[in-house]
Design a protein around this motif. Structure first.
Motif, PDB file in Angstrom:
ATOM      1  N   ILE A  84       6.905   3.031  17.274  1.00  0.00           N
ATOM      2  CA  ILE A  84       7.071   3.871  16.089  1.00  0.00           C
ATOM      3  C   ILE A  84       6.916   5.312  16.550  1.00  0.00           C
ATOM      4  O   ILE A  84       5.871   5.683  17.089  1.00  0.00           O
ATOM      5  N   GLN A  85       7.952   6.110  16.364  1.00  0.00           N
ATOM      6  CA  GLN A  85       7.875   7.525  16.699  1.00  0.00           C
ATOM      7  C   GLN A  85       7.475   8.279  15.442  1.00  0.00           C
ATOM      8  O   GLN A  85       8.218   8.310  14.460  1.00  0.00           O
ATOM      9  N   VAL A  86       6.281   8.850  15.476  1.00  0.00           N
ATOM     10  CA  VAL A  86       5.683   9.447  14.286  1.00  0.00           C
ATOM     11  C   VAL A  86       6.005  10.934  14.202  1.00  0.00           C
ATOM     12  O   VAL A  86       5.930  11.660  15.184  1.00  0.00           O
ATOM     13  N   SER A  87       6.364  11.353  12.994  1.00  0.00           N
ATOM     14  CA  SER A  87       6.588  12.764  12.684  1.00  0.00           C
ATOM     15  C   SER A  87       5.547  13.146  11.643  1.00  0.00           C
ATOM     16  O   SER A  87       5.183  12.333  10.803  1.00  0.00           O
ATOM     17  N   ASN A  88       5.080  14.383  11.684  1.00  0.00           N
ATOM     18  CA  ASN A  88       4.090  14.772  10.667  1.00  0.00           C
ATOM     19  C   ASN A  88       4.740  15.426   9.460  1.00  0.00           C
ATOM     20  O   ASN A  88       4.064  15.901   8.576  1.00  0.00           O
ATOM     21  N   THR A  89       6.065  15.430   9.401  1.00  0.00           N
ATOM     22  CA  THR A  89       6.720  16.073   8.261  1.00  0.00           C
ATOM     23  C   THR A  89       7.581  15.115   7.443  1.00  0.00           C
ATOM     24  O   THR A  89       7.773  15.323   6.258  1.00  0.00           O
ATOM     25  N   LYS A  90       8.093  14.067   8.060  1.00  0.00           N
ATOM     26  CA  LYS A  90       9.108  13.261   7.382  1.00  0.00           C
ATOM     27  C   LYS A  90       8.557  12.217   6.415  1.00  0.00           C
ATOM     28  O   LYS A  90       9.129  11.982   5.368  1.00  0.00           O
ATOM     29  N   LYS A  91       7.464  11.560   6.778  1.00  0.00           N
ATOM     30  CA  LYS A  91       6.961  10.452   5.958  1.00  0.00           C
ATOM     31  C   LYS A  91       5.466  10.620   5.712  1.00  0.00           C
ATOM     32  O   LYS A  91       4.756  11.204   6.518  1.00  0.00           O
ATOM     33  N   PRO A  92       4.958  10.047   4.607  1.00  0.00           N
ATOM     34  CA  PRO A  92       3.513  10.095   4.357  1.00  0.00           C
ATOM     35  C   PRO A  92       2.745   9.246   5.374  1.00  0.00           C
ATOM     36  O   PRO A  92       3.289   8.310   5.958  1.00  0.00           O
ATOM     37  N   LEU A  93       1.488   9.566   5.549  1.00  0.00           N
ATOM     38  CA  LEU A  93       0.617   8.890   6.507  1.00  0.00           C
ATOM     39  C   LEU A  93       0.638   7.376   6.347  1.00  0.00           C
ATOM     40  O   LEU A  93       0.804   6.631   7.321  1.00  0.00           O
ATOM     41  N   PHE A 101       2.819   5.436   5.126  1.00  0.00           N
ATOM     42  CA  PHE A 101       4.079   4.816   5.530  1.00  0.00           C
ATOM     43  C   PHE A 101       3.927   4.282   6.950  1.00  0.00           C
ATOM     44  O   PHE A 101       4.294   3.147   7.248  1.00  0.00           O
ATOM     45  N   TYR A 102       3.370   5.122   7.832  1.00  0.00           N
ATOM     46  CA  TYR A 102       3.195   4.724   9.229  1.00  0.00           C
ATOM     47  C   TYR A 102       2.134   3.633   9.388  1.00  0.00           C
ATOM     48  O   TYR A 102       2.287   2.737  10.208  1.00  0.00           O
ATOM     49  N   VAL A 103       1.070   3.706   8.606  1.00  0.00           N
ATOM     50  CA  VAL A 103       0.025   2.672   8.652  1.00  0.00           C
ATOM     51  C   VAL A 103       0.637   1.320   8.278  1.00  0.00           C
ATOM     52  O   VAL A 103       0.467   0.318   8.993  1.00  0.00           O
ATOM     53  N   ASN A 104       1.367   1.274   7.183  1.00  0.00           N
ATOM     54  CA  ASN A 104       1.978   0.023   6.722  1.00  0.00           C
ATOM     55  C   ASN A 104       3.071  -0.471   7.672  1.00  0.00           C
ATOM     56  O   ASN A 104       3.211  -1.669   7.907  1.00  0.00           O
ATOM     57  N   LEU A 105       3.837   0.456   8.229  1.00  0.00           N
ATOM     58  CA  LEU A 105       4.869   0.080   9.184  1.00  0.00           C
ATOM     59  C   LEU A 105       4.238  -0.511  10.451  1.00  0.00           C
ATOM     60  O   LEU A 105       4.719  -1.517  10.979  1.00  0.00           O
ATOM     61  N   ALA A 106       3.151   0.077  10.908  1.00  0.00           N
ATOM     62  CA  ALA A 106       2.454  -0.439  12.094  1.00  0.00           C
ATOM     63  C   ALA A 106       1.919  -1.848  11.834  1.00  0.00           C
ATOM     64  O   ALA A 106       2.002  -2.722  12.711  1.00  0.00           O
ATOM     65  N   LYS A 107       1.415  -2.098  10.630  1.00  0.00           N
ATOM     66  CA  LYS A 107       0.960  -3.455  10.274  1.00  0.00           C
ATOM     67  C   LYS A 107       2.123  -4.442  10.375  1.00  0.00           C
ATOM     68  O   LYS A 107       1.992  -5.530  10.920  1.00  0.00           O
ATOM     69  N   ARG A 108       3.270  -4.048   9.843  1.00  0.00           N
ATOM     70  CA  ARG A 108       4.457  -4.904   9.864  1.00  0.00           C
ATOM     71  C   ARG A 108       4.892  -5.193  11.312  1.00  0.00           C
ATOM     72  O   ARG A 108       5.202  -6.320  11.664  1.00  0.00           O
ATOM     73  N   TYR A 109       4.890  -4.156  12.140  1.00  0.00           N
ATOM     74  CA  TYR A 109       5.265  -4.328  13.549  1.00  0.00           C
ATOM     75  C   TYR A 109       4.293  -5.268  14.257  1.00  0.00           C
ATOM     76  O   TYR A 109       4.708  -6.100  15.058  1.00  0.00           O
ATOM     77  N   MET A 110       3.000  -5.133  13.975  1.00  0.00           N
ATOM     78  CA  MET A 110       2.015  -6.011  14.623  1.00  0.00           C
ATOM     79  C   MET A 110       2.180  -7.461  14.173  1.00  0.00           C
ATOM     80  O   MET A 110       1.973  -8.378  14.958  1.00  0.00           O
ATOM     81  N   GLN A 111       2.579  -7.664  12.917  1.00  0.00           N
ATOM     82  CA  GLN A 111       2.837  -9.032  12.451  1.00  0.00           C
ATOM     83  C   GLN A 111       3.961  -9.661  13.262  1.00  0.00           C
ATOM     84  O   GLN A 111       3.916 -10.841  13.580  1.00  0.00           O
ATOM     85  N   GLN A 112       4.975  -8.880  13.603  1.00  0.00           N
ATOM     86  CA  GLN A 112       6.155  -9.426  14.267  1.00  0.00           C
ATOM     87  C   GLN A 112       6.086  -9.397  15.791  1.00  0.00           C
ATOM     88  O   GLN A 112       6.713 -10.208  16.444  1.00  0.00           O
ATOM     89  N   HIS A 113       5.325  -8.449  16.354  1.00  0.00           N
ATOM     90  CA  HIS A 113       5.365  -8.257  17.802  1.00  0.00           C
ATOM     91  C   HIS A 113       4.016  -8.362  18.508  1.00  0.00           C
ATOM     92  O   HIS A 113       3.951  -8.090  19.704  1.00  0.00           O
ATOM     93  N   GLU A 114       2.932  -8.669  17.792  1.00  0.00           N
ATOM     94  CA  GLU A 114       1.583  -8.778  18.369  1.00  0.00           C
ATOM     95  C   GLU A 114       0.971  -7.423  18.735  1.00  0.00           C
ATOM     96  O   GLU A 114      -0.229  -7.277  18.756  1.00  0.00           O
ATOM     97  N   THR A 149      -4.688   9.541  13.659  1.00  0.00           N
ATOM     98  CA  THR A 149      -5.217   9.126  12.358  1.00  0.00           C
ATOM     99  C   THR A 149      -4.735   7.724  11.987  1.00  0.00           C
ATOM    100  O   THR A 149      -5.514   6.891  11.522  1.00  0.00           O
ATOM    101  N   VAL A 150      -3.458   7.435  12.190  1.00  0.00           N
ATOM    102  CA  VAL A 150      -2.903   6.098  11.909  1.00  0.00           C
ATOM    103  C   VAL A 150      -3.643   5.050  12.746  1.00  0.00           C
ATOM    104  O   VAL A 150      -4.077   4.018  12.226  1.00  0.00           O
ATOM    105  N   ALA A 151      -3.812   5.320  14.039  1.00  0.00           N
ATOM    106  CA  ALA A 151      -4.505   4.382  14.927  1.00  0.00           C
ATOM    107  C   ALA A 151      -5.950   4.161  14.469  1.00  0.00           C
ATOM    108  O   ALA A 151      -6.434   3.019  14.436  1.00  0.00           O
ATOM    109  N   GLU A 152      -6.636   5.213  14.086  1.00  0.00           N
ATOM    110  CA  GLU A 152      -8.035   5.098  13.656  1.00  0.00           C
ATOM    111  C   GLU A 152      -8.157   4.320  12.342  1.00  0.00           C
ATOM    112  O   GLU A 152      -9.092   3.536  12.171  1.00  0.00           O
ATOM    113  N   ILE A 153      -7.228   4.520  11.419  1.00  0.00           N
ATOM    114  CA  ILE A 153      -7.251   3.757  10.162  1.00  0.00           C
ATOM    115  C   ILE A 153      -7.116   2.262  10.461  1.00  0.00           C
ATOM    116  O   ILE A 153      -7.860   1.442   9.933  1.00  0.00           O
TER     117      ILE A 153
END
Length: 135
Positions: A27-36, A38-51, A67-71
């Motif tokens: 996941i390539q994170v931008s600090n302007t395009k999407k809310p925080l 969004f990335y937290v939930n996307l990372a959860k989805r990726y971990m479900q599919q890819h470990e 911040t996403v990693a710490e959450i």
């Protein structure tokens, strides 16, 4: 916030062969395009599919990635596997001169309780939605 979660849940993740330089769990994170979250939930989805998931950012977006990693870690969903920092040469937008940008890559893996926590969150969400429909 509900729309963001719904949008993330409906994202179809490319599961084809990896292209050169492209990782399907990055996941390539931008600090302007999407809310925080969004990335937290996307990372959860990726971990479900890819470990595991690789979070990547340049410059000012580094704070967002950390911040996403710490959450994810503080909620017991992820464990830190690897952190890499570097600098990347880029061309400046206005004058085209070369500038160096800081880069970070954080690889997170599923925690032992990931599946259990995700199942509990899904049950809670379903119960809340059922209650909202009755009211």
């Amino acid at each position: 916030m509900e729309e963001i979660t719904e949008g993330v849940n409906n994202i179809a993740i490319n599961t084809g062969e990896e292209e050169e330089g492209y990782k399907k769990n990055r996941i390539q994170v931008s600090n302007t395009k999407k809310p925080l979250f969004f990335y937290v939930n996307l990372a959860k989805r990726y971990m479900q599919q890819h470990e595991e998931v690789e979070l990547s950012a340049l410059g000012m977006a580094i704070a967002t990635v950390v911040t996403v990693a710490e959450i994810l870690k503080n909620n017991g969903l992820a464990i830190e596997k690897k952190i890499t920092t570097s600098t990347v040469d880029m061309k400046e937008d206005t004058r085209g001169r070369p500038v160096q940008k800081a880069k970070i890559e954080i690889v997170l893996g599923k925690s032992d309780k990931f599946d259990e926590l995700m199942a509990a969150a899904a049950e809670e969400r379903e119960a809340r939605e059922a209650e909202e429909q009755h009211n």
